[in-house]
Design a protein around this motif. Structure first.
Motif, mmCIF file in Angstrom:
data_model
loop_
_atom_site.group_PDB
_atom_site.id
_atom_site.type_symbol
_atom_site.label_atom_id
_atom_site.label_comp_id
_atom_site.label_asym_id
_atom_site.label_seq_id
_atom_site.Cartn_x
_atom_site.Cartn_y
_atom_site.Cartn_z
ATOM 1 N N PHE A 99 82.449 -67.610 -0.869
ATOM 2 C CA PHE A 99 83.070 -67.240 0.405
ATOM 3 C C PHE A 99 84.285 -68.115 0.643
ATOM 4 O O PHE A 99 84.200 -69.339 0.517
ATOM 5 C CB PHE A 99 82.067 -67.407 1.556
ATOM 6 N N VAL A 101 86.663 -68.068 3.664
ATOM 7 C CA VAL A 101 87.066 -67.531 4.964
ATOM 8 C C VAL A 101 87.971 -68.544 5.656
ATOM 9 O O VAL A 101 87.699 -69.750 5.630
ATOM 10 C CB VAL A 101 85.813 -67.206 5.816
ATOM 11 N N TYR A 104 89.571 -72.030 4.078
ATOM 12 C CA TYR A 104 88.842 -72.331 2.833
ATOM 13 C C TYR A 104 89.395 -71.560 1.637
ATOM 14 O O TYR A 104 89.022 -71.826 0.493
ATOM 15 C CB TYR A 104 87.340 -72.055 3.002
ATOM 16 N N ASP A 189 79.172 -72.602 -3.040
ATOM 17 C CA ASP A 189 80.196 -73.056 -2.092
ATOM 18 C C ASP A 189 81.559 -73.016 -2.768
ATOM 19 O O ASP A 189 81.674 -73.344 -3.957
ATOM 20 C CB ASP A 189 79.919 -74.521 -1.685
ATOM 21 N N GLN A 279 71.980 -74.953 9.495
ATOM 22 C CA GLN A 279 72.136 -73.504 9.378
ATOM 23 C C GLN A 279 71.295 -72.926 8.236
ATOM 24 O O GLN A 279 70.134 -73.219 8.127
ATOM 25 C CB GLN A 279 73.634 -73.128 9.206
ATOM 26 N N GLU A 280 71.936 -72.112 7.382
ATOM 27 C CA GLU A 280 71.159 -71.419 6.343
ATOM 28 C C GLU A 280 70.557 -72.396 5.328
ATOM 29 O O GLU A 280 69.558 -72.085 4.688
ATOM 30 C CB GLU A 280 72.003 -70.324 5.669
ATOM 31 N N TYR A 325 87.352 -82.207 7.226
ATOM 32 C CA TYR A 325 86.745 -81.131 8.009
ATOM 33 C C TYR A 325 87.633 -80.686 9.171
ATOM 34 O O TYR A 325 87.776 -79.501 9.450
ATOM 35 C CB TYR A 325 85.376 -81.560 8.532
ATOM 36 N N ARG A 329 88.247 -76.597 9.067
ATOM 37 C CA ARG A 329 87.275 -75.760 9.766
ATOM 38 C C ARG A 329 87.868 -75.191 11.042
ATOM 39 O O ARG A 329 88.705 -75.842 11.675
ATOM 40 C CB ARG A 329 86.016 -76.580 10.084
HETATM 41 C C1 LIG Z 1 77.114 -78.872 -0.896
HETATM 42 C C2 LIG Z 1 76.274 -78.155 0.073
HETATM 43 O O1 LIG Z 1 75.116 -77.935 -0.153
HETATM 44 N N1 LIG Z 1 76.894 -77.727 1.189
HETATM 45 C C3 LIG Z 1 76.218 -77.173 2.325
HETATM 46 C C4 LIG Z 1 76.448 -78.048 3.529
HETATM 47 O O2 LIG Z 1 77.740 -78.377 3.970
HETATM 48 P P1 LIG Z 1 79.277 -78.279 3.543
HETATM 49 O O3 LIG Z 1 79.996 -79.342 4.240
HETATM 50 O O4 LIG Z 1 79.439 -78.245 2.079
HETATM 51 O O5 LIG Z 1 79.692 -76.845 4.163
HETATM 52 P P2 LIG Z 1 81.079 -76.125 3.978
HETATM 53 O O6 LIG Z 1 82.050 -76.578 4.986
HETATM 54 O O7 LIG Z 1 81.493 -76.202 2.567
HETATM 55 O O8 LIG Z 1 80.661 -74.626 4.317
HETATM 56 C C5 LIG Z 1 79.874 -73.876 3.425
HETATM 57 C C6 LIG Z 1 80.688 -72.730 2.776
HETATM 58 O O9 LIG Z 1 80.970 -71.729 3.758
HETATM 59 C C7 LIG Z 1 82.243 -71.168 3.514
HETATM 60 N N2 LIG Z 1 83.140 -71.455 4.646
HETATM 61 C C8 LIG Z 1 82.814 -72.362 5.592
HETATM 62 C C9 LIG Z 1 83.657 -72.584 6.662
HETATM 63 C C10 LIG Z 1 84.861 -71.884 6.774
HETATM 64 O O10 LIG Z 1 85.674 -72.031 7.692
HETATM 65 N N3 LIG Z 1 85.155 -70.980 5.789
HETATM 66 C C11 LIG Z 1 84.337 -70.749 4.741
HETATM 67 O O11 LIG Z 1 84.656 -69.942 3.869
HETATM 68 C C12 LIG Z 1 82.764 -71.806 2.218
HETATM 69 O O12 LIG Z 1 82.365 -71.034 1.132
HETATM 70 C C13 LIG Z 1 82.047 -73.134 2.217
HETATM 71 O O13 LIG Z 1 82.008 -73.695 0.922
HETATM 72 O O14 LIG Z 1 75.779 -77.484 4.653
HETATM 73 C C14 LIG Z 1 76.193 -76.196 5.023
HETATM 74 C C15 LIG Z 1 75.352 -75.832 6.199
HETATM 75 O O15 LIG Z 1 76.031 -75.014 7.043
HETATM 76 C C16 LIG Z 1 76.017 -75.226 3.872
HETATM 77 O O16 LIG Z 1 74.638 -75.028 3.605
HETATM 78 C C17 LIG Z 1 76.701 -75.766 2.639
HETATM 79 O O17 LIG Z 1 76.458 -74.892 1.556
#
Ligand SMILES: CC(=O)N[C@H]1[C@@H](OP(=O)(O)OP(=O)(O)OC[C@H]2O[C@@H](n3ccc(=O)[nH]c3=O)[C@H](O)[C@@H]2O)O[C@H](CO)[C@H](O)[C@@H]1O
Ligand SMILES: [Mn+2]
Length: 331
Positions: A99, A101, A104, A189, A279-280, A325, A329
């Motif tokens: 993803f 979005v 990102y 991710d 979250q998920e 972040y 974000r």
């Molecule tokens: C390494 C790992 O296990 N990471 C997890 C962690 O934080 P992370 O800090 O790794 O989360 P993150 O900011 O990478 O978001 C998860 C994913 O959602 C998508 N995204 C998110 C925000 C945005 O504006 N646009 C977009 O496309 C993108 O693919 C991103 O990689 O916790 C999150 C809980 O919510 C998710 O479970 C992530 O998978």
């Protein structure tokens, strides 16, 4: 006399003809036998020449099996050539979802380029990119047998929603597009890059990756959802490992059930005004506690660039990049 000669000649000719036919038949069968022998020799050479396995020698610094007897995949516990030769004749297709979005999208190029180098090289791979910016998807040259499909999705002003809604979109993707075409799926991710092989050793029914941040901790320190009112709740004293939300996968039907269940539980929580701590990822952890993964990938399969390497990490295969972040974000 001429008559006898005529008969003798016919008889000799007939015998000669029979001999020729017999020769052709025998030599043909011999060739078939030969080529069969050659083929099986070739297969043997491809698959059977590898280091002798041992049950008394191997890595001693890590645990390579869970208490429910699922393998834990670490460098040095598998033979990649052997595994590839087992899966190659099966002609498998591996899907990957990612993803990108909002901002990102900036991570996508590196993700895709490094996936070309390390993710299931030599196998059929279909990457599904979910994005609200289809025009900004970078052109990355993909090898034969590999392809990319862009799936447009709406934007969102909450990162938590983007992250969590992945489960619903993965569920729908499997139902609408992948059934009958795909064997395995990995959900990854985007803010990450591949640095080492990620291949057939990772295949299994239900596959989870151990989070790099907590694997040396007591389970009481795991950031599970701790409110009993949530459907992601994990009670104190429960839970095996803390798994990543950023990478999971397995057989299509297994991942479908996981995505559907996590989505339903996430939505049931939302109805009563609860959003799980992570979250998920929290729902995934609850799911994996109840439904044990059949294969567990070590933190080699999702490290974080800001973390220094621990001694048991002999190779980093996939790692989250350092990001600000506040810059990327939406909230
Ligand atoms: C390494 C790992 O296990 N990471 C997890 C962690 O934080 P992370 O800090 O790794 O989360 P993150 O900011 O990478 O978001 C998860 C994913 O959602 C998508 N995204 C998110 C925000 C945005 O504006 N646009 C977009 O496309 C993108 O693919 C991103 O990689 O916790 C999150 C809980 O919510 C998710 O479970 C992530 O998978
Ligand atoms: Mn991430």
């Amino acid at each position: 006399m001429p008559l006898i000669n005529g008969k003798a000649v016919t008889a000799v000719l007939l015998i000669a003809l029979l001999l020729v036919i017999l020769y052709c038949y025998v030599s043909q069968s011999y060739r078939v036998v030969l080529s069969f022998q050659e083929k099986s020799k070739a297969t043997e050479d491809d698959t059977l020449r590898y280091k002798q396995p041992s049950i008394v020698q191997g890595r001693t610094d890590v645990v390579a099996v869970t208490p429910w007897l699922a393998p834990v995949v670490w460098e040095g516990t598998f033979d990649s050539g052997l595994l590839d030769s087992i899966y190659r004749p099966k002609n498998i297709t591996v899907a990957a979802t990612v993803f990108a979005v909002g901002k990102y999208i900036m991570f996508l190029k590196d993700f895709l380029e490094t996936a070309e180098k390390y993710f299931f090289v030599g196998f059929r791979v279909h990457v599904y990119v979910f994005t609200d910016r289809p025009n900004e998807v970078p052109q990355v040259k993909m090898a034969a047998g590999r392809q990319l499909t862009v799936m447009p999705v709406p934007s969102s002003n909450r990162w938590q929603e983007i992250s969590a809604r992945r489960m619903e979109l993965i569920q729908t993707l499997i139902e609408k597009k992948l059934r009958n075409h795909t064997d395995y799926i990995f959900c990854l991710d985007v803010d990450s890059k591949f640095h080492g092989r990620w291949g057939t050793e990772s295949l299994g029914g239900l596959v989870a990756v151990i989070h790099p941040g907590y694997y040396r901790n007591e389970r009481s320190k795991f950031p599970y959802e701790r409110r009993p009112a949530s459907r992601a709740y994990v009670a104190p004293g429960e839970g095996d490992f803390y798994y990543c939300g950023g990478a999971f996968g397995g057989l299509l039907q297994e991942v479908h059930l996981l995505a559907k269940t996590c989505r339903q539980n996430f939505e049931a929580d939302a109805k009563v005004g609860i959003e799980a701590a992570w979250q998920e990822e929290s729902h995934l952890n609850r799911y994996m506690w109840i439904n044990k993964p059949s294969k567990v990938l070590s933190p080699e399969y999702l490290w974080q660039d800001f973390k220094s390497k621990n001694p048991e990490i002999q190779i980093i295969r996939f790692s989250g990049v350092v990001k600000n972040y506040a810059d990327i974000r939406p909230n």
